[in-house]
Scaffold this motif. Structure first.
Motif, PDB file in Angstrom:
ATOM      1  N   GLN A 163       0.817  -1.220   0.000  1.00  0.00           N
ATOM      2  CA  GLN A 163       0.000   0.000   0.000  1.00  0.00           C
ATOM      3  C   GLN A 163       0.846   1.264   0.000  1.00  0.00           C
ATOM      4  N   LEU A 164       2.090   1.188   0.444  1.00  0.00           N
ATOM      5  CA  LEU A 164       2.948   2.370   0.516  1.00  0.00           C
ATOM      6  C   LEU A 164       4.124   2.289  -0.450  1.00  0.00           C
ATOM      7  N   GLY A 165       4.089   1.320  -1.342  1.00  0.00           N
ATOM      8  CA  GLY A 165       5.189   1.149  -2.288  1.00  0.00           C
ATOM      9  C   GLY A 165       4.675   1.152  -3.706  1.00  0.00           C
ATOM     10  N   GLY A 166       5.564   1.492  -4.641  1.00  0.00           N
ATOM     11  CA  GLY A 166       5.174   1.516  -6.048  1.00  0.00           C
ATOM     12  C   GLY A 166       6.101   0.691  -6.924  1.00  0.00           C
ATOM     13  N   LEU A 167       6.785  -0.281  -6.330  1.00  0.00           N
ATOM     14  CA  LEU A 167       7.574  -1.221  -7.135  1.00  0.00           C
ATOM     15  C   LEU A 167       6.710  -2.442  -7.422  1.00  0.00           C
ATOM     16  N   ASN A 168       7.267  -3.367  -8.189  1.00  0.00           N
ATOM     17  CA  ASN A 168       6.427  -4.440  -8.708  1.00  0.00           C
ATOM     18  C   ASN A 168       7.033  -5.815  -8.458  1.00  0.00           C
ATOM     19  N   LEU A 169       7.687  -5.970  -7.314  1.00  0.00           N
ATOM     20  CA  LEU A 169       8.312  -7.263  -7.048  1.00  0.00           C
ATOM     21  C   LEU A 169       7.280  -8.291  -6.604  1.00  0.00           C
ATOM     22  N   TYR A 212       3.661  -3.346   4.048  1.00  0.00           N
ATOM     23  CA  TYR A 212       2.279  -2.843   4.187  1.00  0.00           C
ATOM     24  C   TYR A 212       1.372  -3.471   3.136  1.00  0.00           C
ATOM     25  N   ALA A 213       1.572  -4.752   2.895  1.00  0.00           N
ATOM     26  CA  ALA A 213       0.771  -5.434   1.879  1.00  0.00           C
ATOM     27  C   ALA A 213      -0.708  -5.323   2.230  1.00  0.00           C
ATOM     28  N   ARG A 214      -1.542  -5.245   1.183  1.00  0.00           N
ATOM     29  CA  ARG A 214      -2.985  -5.187   1.412  1.00  0.00           C
ATOM     30  C   ARG A 214      -3.433  -6.345   2.292  1.00  0.00           C
ATOM     31  N   ASN A 215      -2.838  -7.511   2.051  1.00  0.00           N
ATOM     32  CA  ASN A 215      -3.129  -8.691   2.863  1.00  0.00           C
ATOM     33  C   ASN A 215      -1.926  -8.949   3.781  1.00  0.00           C
TER      34      ASN A 215
END
Ligand SMILES: [Zn+2]
Length: 334
Positions: A272-278, A309-312
């Protein structure tokens, strides 16, 4: 049983109420490791809180006094982005003690992981970005003070730049240390470089590496020894190429006696607080790469977990638990 120790306490929990930082993740990681049989109770070491003297190796007396007496200004508390309480301060003192223990322990065991810590946005005179005390910096300075190490390298793979780390160690030296040759260097871009930018200059006894999303907090990014500014949406392959390059470049310039790996879970694509795509698999490869490099060069490594801070929240727990599995695979006795 694991071939190394895990540092953990139920009191790592941060009493911050309903917050984007999932403070219960530490206990959930612990419980996951036990319930899946990855770890047994005897794999865990219980940390003691750092002393005020330890904290003062990094933080300003005025700031420590405010934390001890609960006299932060409203503005200072807002900047920290977590609600101050005496119990919260105690949890940060304990995280710092846990990092000291992990750093010390890895010198004999090659690797040690604290299921906590990594509060890399704390500065000597203030806290920010959910970080009150820079536990990793406190651990490095304590081990230097005890003459257990002279030099260290931080490898920060949280999605957010390690601004506190960079500020604390920028060109600093401890008085007693026998110094490695310091260098100021620009870092060459790798051939066929994936999109992104690597920059750096180094002086001092602690070499700082940060791989992070460029367009993200913190807005002001004080210079690390090596900063890798990654564009939005960077995926597994590019990320691993940059990490490999940054580690090789750093270890060409500097020979640390300790690596402090800040294994943030927030480069994950569902953060939720990151914009990378790993992916979760890519993050495990990231961990494996860092451990392989440390092991191949015989450099002790301590690990802290920082953000996630993953959504899940189960994904965050999986990513952090995988760091322990990656270490187990790399450091398994032959
Ligand atoms: Zn982060």
């Amino acid at each position: 049983m694991l071939p190394f120790k895990l540092v953990y306490s139920d009191r790592y929990y941060l009493p911050i109420g309903n917050h984007v930082f999932p403070a219960e993740k530490y206990r959930r990681i612990h419980d996951r490791l036990i319930s899946t049989g990855v770890a047994a109770p005897e794999d865990f070491l219980e940390p003691q809180p750092a002393s005020d003297q330890d904290i003062l190796l990094v933080h300003k007396p005025e700031y420590v006094e405010k934390l001890r007496t609960g006299t932060l200004s409203q503005r200072e508390e807002m900047e920290m982005e977590i609600p101050y309480s005496r119990e919260l301060a105690d949890a940060f003192w304990l995280a710092a003690g846990g990092s000291i223990l992990a750093a010390r322990r890895c010198l004999s065991d090659r690797v040690c992981i604290s299921i906590g810590g990594g509060f890399h946005h704390a500065f000597p005179d203030h806290g920010e970005g959910f970080c009150m005390i820079h536990d990793v910096a406190v651990a490095i300075r304590r081990l230097q003070r005890d003459d257990q190490i002279r030099t260290a390298m931080t490898v920060d793979c949280d999605v957010h730049q390690g601004n506190g780390t960079a500020a604390i160690f920028a060109g600093t030296r401890t008085a007693s240390a026998l110094l490695p040759s310091s260098s100021a260097s620009t870092v060459a871009q790798p051939r066929n470089a994936p999109r992104g930018k690597m920059r750096g200059a180094h002086a001092g006894d602690v070499f700082t590496i940060s791989l992070h999303q460029h367009n993200n907090y913190p807005l002001w990014k004080p210079s690390s020894s090596i900063d890798v500014d990654l564009p939005d949406g960077t995926g597994d392959d590019d990320y691993l190429a940059w990490l490999d390059n940054a580690l090789s470049s750093g270890l060409r310039q500097f020979e640390p006696e300790l690596i402090c790996y800040i294994a943030g879970a927030d480069p994950y694509k569902e953060d939720q607080l990151g914009g990378l795509n790993l992916t979760i698999e890519g993050l495990k490869k990231r961990d494996e790469l860092v451990f392989k490099v440390a092991q191949a060069r015989n450099i002790p490594i301590m690990v802290t977990f920082a953000g996630g801070y993953a959504r899940n929240i189960d994904d965050t727990v999986t990513i952090h638990s995988n760091t322990i599995l990656a270490a187990r695979d790399i450091y398994a006795d032959p």
